[in-house]
Design an enzyme around this catalytic site. Structure first.
Site, PDB file in Angstrom:
ATOM      1  N   GLY A 111       0.810  -1.222   0.000  1.00  0.00           N
ATOM      2  CA  GLY A 111       0.000   0.000   0.000  1.00  0.00           C
ATOM      3  C   GLY A 111       0.841   1.268   0.000  1.00  0.00           C
ATOM      4  CD  GLU A 134       0.686  -5.674  -2.257  1.00  0.00           C
ATOM      5  OE1 GLU A 134       1.668  -5.976  -2.986  1.00  0.00           O
ATOM      6  OE2 GLU A 134       0.310  -4.510  -2.099  1.00  0.00           O
TER       7      GLU A 134
HETATM    8  N1  COA Z   1       1.351  -4.067   8.883  1.00  0.00           N
HETATM    9  C1  COA Z   1       1.317  -4.095  10.212  1.00  0.00           C
HETATM   10  N2  COA Z   1       2.391  -3.903  10.988  1.00  0.00           N
HETATM   11  C2  COA Z   1       3.549  -3.642  10.359  1.00  0.00           C
HETATM   12  C3  COA Z   1       3.666  -3.584   8.963  1.00  0.00           C
HETATM   13  C4  COA Z   1       2.482  -3.799   8.209  1.00  0.00           C
HETATM   14  N3  COA Z   1       2.485  -3.746   6.876  1.00  0.00           N
HETATM   15  N4  COA Z   1       4.944  -3.325   8.636  1.00  0.00           N
HETATM   16  C5  COA Z   1       5.609  -3.203   9.801  1.00  0.00           C
HETATM   17  N5  COA Z   1       4.770  -3.392  10.840  1.00  0.00           N
HETATM   18  C6  COA Z   1       5.078  -3.361  12.267  1.00  0.00           C
HETATM   19  C7  COA Z   1       5.763  -4.629  12.739  1.00  0.00           C
HETATM   20  O1  COA Z   1       4.796  -5.651  13.018  1.00  0.00           O
HETATM   21  C8  COA Z   1       6.446  -4.142  13.992  1.00  0.00           C
HETATM   22  O2  COA Z   1       5.490  -4.020  15.013  1.00  0.00           O
HETATM   23  P1  COA Z   1       5.794  -4.586  16.513  1.00  0.00           P
HETATM   24  O3  COA Z   1       6.975  -3.775  16.965  1.00  0.00           O
HETATM   25  O4  COA Z   1       4.543  -4.319  17.255  1.00  0.00           O
HETATM   26  O5  COA Z   1       6.125  -6.034  16.333  1.00  0.00           O
HETATM   27  C9  COA Z   1       6.874  -2.715  13.615  1.00  0.00           C
HETATM   28  O6  COA Z   1       6.028  -2.341  12.524  1.00  0.00           O
HETATM   29  C10 COA Z   1       8.316  -2.611  13.152  1.00  0.00           C
HETATM   30  O7  COA Z   1       8.501  -3.526  12.089  1.00  0.00           O
HETATM   31  P2  COA Z   1       9.686  -4.610  12.041  1.00  0.00           P
HETATM   32  O8  COA Z   1       9.255  -5.728  11.141  1.00  0.00           O
HETATM   33  O9  COA Z   1      10.099  -4.971  13.429  1.00  0.00           O
HETATM   34  O10 COA Z   1      10.830  -3.747  11.358  1.00  0.00           O
HETATM   35  P3  COA Z   1      12.059  -4.294  10.509  1.00  0.00           P
HETATM   36  O11 COA Z   1      12.954  -3.127  10.314  1.00  0.00           O
HETATM   37  O12 COA Z   1      12.621  -5.520  11.106  1.00  0.00           O
HETATM   38  O13 COA Z   1      11.434  -4.720   9.091  1.00  0.00           O
HETATM   39  C11 COA Z   1      10.028  -4.397   7.140  1.00  0.00           C
HETATM   40  C12 COA Z   1      10.888  -3.735   8.236  1.00  0.00           C
HETATM   41  C13 COA Z   1       9.345  -3.289   6.365  1.00  0.00           C
HETATM   42  C14 COA Z   1      10.935  -5.202   6.205  1.00  0.00           C
HETATM   43  C15 COA Z   1       9.008  -5.347   7.794  1.00  0.00           C
HETATM   44  O14 COA Z   1       8.323  -4.635   8.811  1.00  0.00           O
HETATM   45  C16 COA Z   1       7.971  -5.866   6.831  1.00  0.00           C
HETATM   46  O15 COA Z   1       8.256  -6.767   6.067  1.00  0.00           O
HETATM   47  N6  COA Z   1       6.742  -5.324   6.871  1.00  0.00           N
HETATM   48  C17 COA Z   1       5.651  -5.758   6.062  1.00  0.00           C
HETATM   49  C18 COA Z   1       5.802  -5.229   4.656  1.00  0.00           C
HETATM   50  C19 COA Z   1       4.686  -5.730   3.766  1.00  0.00           C
HETATM   51  O16 COA Z   1       4.558  -6.895   3.469  1.00  0.00           O
HETATM   52  N7  COA Z   1       3.854  -4.780   3.334  1.00  0.00           N
HETATM   53  C20 COA Z   1       2.812  -5.026   2.417  1.00  0.00           C
HETATM   54  C21 COA Z   1       1.560  -5.330   3.104  1.00  0.00           C
HETATM   55  S1  COA Z   1       0.296  -5.576   1.889  1.00  0.00           S
END
Ligand code: COA
Length: 260
Positions: A111, A134
């Site tokens: 998104g 996704e």
């Molecule tokens: N939805 C909900 N929560 C999310 C999120 C999302 N798309 N992306 C990050 N967060 C949250 C994590 O759950 C975490 O929350 P917590 O501390 O309560 O556990 C917080 O944000 C920090 O994220 P974290 O994963 O610990 O950071 P990171 O630096 O290790 O990794 C990313 C960063 C972006 C690589 C990883 O967060 C990620 O893969 N996010 C999802 C991306 C994704 O698939 N987006 C598309 C969704 S359709």
């Protein structure tokens, strides 16, 4: 405007929409999407706002995607409804009659890339990471990504990103035309501001009609698209701004556009 998940402000003609959930990397829950819609609607009717900049708070993320906690709960009907709600926002942003710039300041995933795609121009910081991951969740993009990404970077590149779910860095995003420019993170907001000012120094109706001509003409057959351009050019010629702009050039002075 007071929001739970956004900071908004208007400074010298620029409306700022700053997603403010840094602890969740500015992931978009439904409330945030609804607040963004409200903020853009307010800026639409605010004559002081000449351009909008969308960014995320903190230095790590623009928007790390839709909130996966909410995605996990969706079924056939609620999934469709969820996507329609997000698409309404992206339509509002894409068709916004004033320039909208995405200041992509870190992760712009799912998104996040789709919100950036709905802006008219995307400037990324060097640490930006973009993509449509996704499929890794068993989903496809739903806020316009399958359509806007392919229109912007071409079908082959869009399909590669959408089917692999791979995340690309700012340089690759620049190479494929997903972003307009890459700048050091500390310069990102000032570059976006300068760009907004460069655009808003021009006639506001010309900006509006330029956006409309490109957006509405893009998917039309060439003849119809050129007719649309002719109609909008004619509308420009009927404005005081075009009289002022041309007169100012001939009188060797700066134009003073009134938006009329
Ligand atoms: N939805 C909900 N929560 C999310 C999120 C999302 N798309 N992306 C990050 N967060 C949250 C994590 O759950 C975490 O929350 P917590 O501390 O309560 O556990 C917080 O944000 C920090 O994220 P974290 O994963 O610990 O950071 P990171 O630096 O290790 O990794 C990313 C960063 C972006 C690589 C990883 O967060 C990620 O893969 N996010 C999802 C991306 C994704 O698939 N987006 C598309 C969704 S359709």
């Amino acid at each position: 405007m007071a929001f739970n998940n956004l900071i908004t402000k208007v400074e010298s003609g620029i409306g700022w929409v700053i997603i403010n959930r840094p602890d969740k990397l500015n992931a978009l829950n439904r409330e945030t999407v609804n607040e963004m819609t409200e903020a853009f609607q307010a800026f639409l009717g605010d004559g002081e706002v000449k351009a909008v900049i969308l960014t995320g708070s903190g230095e790590k993320a623009f928007i790390a995607g839709a909130d996966i906690r909410e995605l996990a709960e969706l079924d056939l009907d609620s999934g469709k409804d969820y996507v329609h709600n997000g698409q309404e926002l992206t339509q509002l942003m894409e068709g916004f009659p004033k320039p909208v710039i995405a200041a992509v300041n870190g992760f712009a995933l799912g998104g996040g890339t789709e919100m950036a795609l709905s802006c008219h121009i995307r400037i990324a910081s060097e640490n930006a990471k973009m993509g449509q991951p996704e499929v890794k969740l068993g989903l496809i993009p739903g806020f316009g990504g399958t359509q806007r990404l392919s229109r912007l970077v071409g079908k082959g590149r869009a399909l590669e990103l959408i089917l692999t779910g791979k995340i690309i860095g700012s340089q690759e995003a620049l190479e494929i035309g997903l972003v307009n420019r890459v700048v050091p993170q500390e310069e990102l907001l000032s570059v976006c501001e300068a760009l907004a000012r460069e655009m808003t120094a021009n006639g506001p109706l010309a900006l509006q009609f330029g956006i409309e001509a490109v957006n509405s003409g893009f998917d039309l057959p060439m003849e119809e698209a050129l007719q649309l351009e002719a109609d909008l050019f004619g509308k420009c010629c009927a404005t005081g701004d075009s009289k002022e702009g041309t007169k100012a050039f001939l009188e060797k002075r700066k134009p003073e556009f009134q938006g009329k």
